[in-house]
Design a protein around this motif. Sequence first.
Motif, PDB file in Angstrom:
ATOM      1  N   PHE A 334       0.833  -1.210   0.000  1.00  0.00           N
ATOM      2  CA  PHE A 334       0.000   0.000   0.000  1.00  0.00           C
ATOM      3  C   PHE A 334       0.870   1.264   0.000  1.00  0.00           C
ATOM      4  O   PHE A 334       0.423   2.336  -0.386  1.00  0.00           O
ATOM      5  N   ASP A 335       2.121   1.134   0.472  1.00  0.00           N
ATOM      6  CA  ASP A 335       2.994   2.315   0.620  1.00  0.00           C
ATOM      7  C   ASP A 335       3.425   2.899  -0.719  1.00  0.00           C
ATOM      8  O   ASP A 335       3.763   4.080  -0.789  1.00  0.00           O
ATOM      9  N   TYR A 336       3.485   2.063  -1.732  1.00  0.00           N
ATOM     10  CA  TYR A 336       4.092   2.515  -2.988  1.00  0.00           C
ATOM     11  C   TYR A 336       3.114   2.618  -4.151  1.00  0.00           C
ATOM     12  O   TYR A 336       3.499   2.557  -5.301  1.00  0.00           O
ATOM     13  N   LEU A 337       1.813   2.762  -3.840  1.00  0.00           N
ATOM     14  CA  LEU A 337       0.849   2.891  -4.928  1.00  0.00           C
ATOM     15  C   LEU A 337       0.870   4.286  -5.512  1.00  0.00           C
ATOM     16  O   LEU A 337       0.937   4.465  -6.714  1.00  0.00           O
ATOM     17  N   PHE A 338       0.780   5.276  -4.626  1.00  0.00           N
ATOM     18  CA  PHE A 338       0.760   6.684  -5.063  1.00  0.00           C
ATOM     19  C   PHE A 338       1.618   7.491  -4.108  1.00  0.00           C
ATOM     20  O   PHE A 338       1.855   7.073  -2.976  1.00  0.00           O
ATOM     21  N   GLU A 339       2.019   8.664  -4.540  1.00  0.00           N
ATOM     22  CA  GLU A 339       2.798   9.522  -3.641  1.00  0.00           C
ATOM     23  C   GLU A 339       1.946   9.906  -2.427  1.00  0.00           C
ATOM     24  O   GLU A 339       2.391   9.856  -1.294  1.00  0.00           O
ATOM     25  N   ILE A 345      -7.600   4.090  -0.683  1.00  0.00           N
ATOM     26  CA  ILE A 345      -6.520   3.168  -0.347  1.00  0.00           C
ATOM     27  C   ILE A 345      -6.301   3.136   1.174  1.00  0.00           C
ATOM     28  O   ILE A 345      -6.011   2.088   1.750  1.00  0.00           O
ATOM     29  N   LYS A 346      -6.480   4.278   1.810  1.00  0.00           N
ATOM     30  CA  LYS A 346      -6.353   4.328   3.273  1.00  0.00           C
ATOM     31  C   LYS A 346      -7.353   3.356   3.914  1.00  0.00           C
ATOM     32  O   LYS A 346      -7.017   2.575   4.794  1.00  0.00           O
TER      33      LYS A 346
ATOM     34  N   VAL B 299      -0.843  -3.209  -6.445  1.00  0.00           N
ATOM     35  CA  VAL B 299      -0.082  -3.968  -7.436  1.00  0.00           C
ATOM     36  C   VAL B 299       0.178  -5.326  -6.789  1.00  0.00           C
ATOM     37  O   VAL B 299       0.651  -5.389  -5.660  1.00  0.00           O
ATOM     38  N   MET B 300      -0.191  -6.376  -7.477  1.00  0.00           N
ATOM     39  CA  MET B 300      -0.082  -7.716  -6.896  1.00  0.00           C
ATOM     40  C   MET B 300       1.314  -7.919  -6.296  1.00  0.00           C
ATOM     41  O   MET B 300       2.317  -7.843  -7.005  1.00  0.00           O
ATOM     42  N   PRO B 301       1.375  -8.156  -4.975  1.00  0.00           N
ATOM     43  CA  PRO B 301       2.700  -8.306  -4.356  1.00  0.00           C
ATOM     44  C   PRO B 301       3.458  -9.513  -4.895  1.00  0.00           C
ATOM     45  O   PRO B 301       2.857 -10.488  -5.328  1.00  0.00           O
ATOM     46  N   TYR B 302       4.791  -9.425  -4.869  1.00  0.00           N
ATOM     47  CA  TYR B 302       5.617 -10.585  -5.201  1.00  0.00           C
ATOM     48  C   TYR B 302       5.236 -11.705  -4.226  1.00  0.00           C
ATOM     49  O   TYR B 302       4.607 -11.473  -3.203  1.00  0.00           O
TER      50      TYR B 302
END
Lengths: 363, 326
Positions: A334-339, A345-346, B299-302
């Motif tokens: 979840f940390d790296y979807l959007f800036e 998402i929260k 995004v589908m996690p590894y």
Amino acid sequence: MPLKTIGKFSLSYLQVLDDKGKLDENLEPKLSNTELNKLYRAMYLARQLDSRMLKLQRQGRLGTIPVCTGQEACVCGATFALRDSDWFVGSYRELGGRLMRGEPLINPMIYYNGYEEGSFNPVNDRTLPINIILGSQLPHAVGAAYGSRLKGEKENASLVFFGDGSTSEGDFHEAINFAAVWKLPVVFFCQNNQWAISTPRANQTHSESIAQKAISYGIDGIQIDGNDVLAVYKATKDALDRGRAGEGPTLIEAVTYRMGVHTTADDPTRYRKNAEVEEWSKKDPIKRFENYLIEKKAWSARKQKTMEDEIKAEIEQTVKDFENMTDFKPDSPFDYLFETETDDIKALRAEFLNEIGKDADNA
Amino acid sequence: MPKMNMIQAINLALHEEMEKDETVLVMGQDVGVNGGVFRATEGLSVKFGKERAIDTPLAESGIIGSAIGMAIAGLKPVAEIQFSGFSYLTLGQLEGNAARMRTRSRGQFTCPLVMRMPYGGGVRALEHHSESKETYWAHTAGLKVVIPSSPRNARALLTAAIRDPDPVIFMEPKHSYRAFKEEVPEKKETMEIGKAEIVREGSDLTLVSWGAMFHLTKKVVDQIQSERKVSIELIDLLTISPMDSATINASVRKTGRCVIVQEAQKTLGPASEIIARINDEVLMYLEAPVKRVSGYDVVMPYFGREKMYLPTMERIRRAIEETLEF
């Protein structure tokens, strides 16, 4: 005259060291013994790490891995010609090159154990992560070179790796065409390792060579011995120099061989003959380079022993560190979807944490 | 017929249809000599020759684009895309051409092609090898989207897909490829595309799922029914598009409660459409809100984190219990 010749084309093949490591002195690139030793060490390290990871995979400690053995001259030789400020754009069979760009040895282990934490280069911010969608990275190298040029970093070039299979993808053709039209400093480096899983090179393209495809886009192209690290270095360095001088992109076809499996999920005995593999093993890029270095008195059995011990210790320490890693944050996807995290998402992250908190399986 | 796994059943359907109809062919990367990376096309090149088991160059858009031409010319290509994660390059050809060729040519040209591909998680694979993106295809008018869940229905549905006069996206849950075996009848069998199957009748709750999730769901139902007296109607969706809402809505009208389990991410997944159709037609029969258990919009996690992001038996169980107790 209604019918006349409007073009004639020629194509070069470059080999500096022959199969045994014997040098063509006229073609020898200018590299100091220290530089040559560094390059040799990079190739040797790549081979050892590849073999060690294959062992870990066979023991069930890593997931599926692509095997890079046999292609060290390609990736290490080409990367050696690169500056840190240039763009390194790879696919997934460039282990040695990635390590030369400063990627920690532990990263590929983390990556192939299924964690994103191992999929980026924390040292060099001009190195793109592994790209599995074949051919899709080529246009990125073009765009990155364009970006550098527009930002005034005129000396910066792109080096992009791909295989013979990827040359069938539209992205290969589109990328070269764009780079040619925009006259960008991009080196398109094809590791022609003869096999795209089970498809032999001859069934991939009807062209006699991959290098000749450069002609149709109006750019320089060359075929080289991809198991000869000096040819690889020289061809890449020359191409980068031309690119930096504003002379546009180059397509390099490095003729090499995939000595191992495509990935550990593959069984090549179904589609290729062992005799072919044995034939290629005589052209081993590391052995050939070692012969040259010894002949040149730039290497010795003593240096070899010291290096082997160092690399073995370094790899074993990495394996230990890797096996002690346990702290992977569950909700990091979840940390790296959007800036900036969206409200949507929260809420979903909270739902995820709540759900896995209740699952005994994941506790 | 001996019991077989899903890969063997798919292979059987391909053998049968290629034998029956010489316009049927398979094409794709590594499908000939190698028999496909999962061995779905094993033996076809030996039996039917290289012209009908075509090892193509490596180009997904080229595979589907030429399959469209073949279909227009009267062949029935069954194209394999090695993993669904590599299929998005075909979206241009499928949405731009295959799906609309019948409309564009007022029925003069049609595209009876099948695109087969393994999809879904749970097999510790690399990036792009674990997603469930059936919505991409289902969101394109003119494409049918089929997802089998077992060896028997895989064989029957693939046969139907090959015989279908329109383009069919056939998504194979790779987690189920070799997970279990099942009796597959000796006699050729087809199933109707666009029909869900009521696998077990029940009166207290409707449970809808498909693909690899169907088995997980079934296991949970078995568990719950062995512990307490509750009657759950279990529906295997089988076709995502066109969606059989008649079967689902008739069931919900009877049970008044519904849980949907999908591997796909939550937002705009097939479950959203199922709920919308329940809302359209049988809202007044509901005794509890319809619940969905799904993947998450990430995004589908590894594969290290993959398990946490796929529906688990415990999550399915909680959704069923909460819905029953509402």
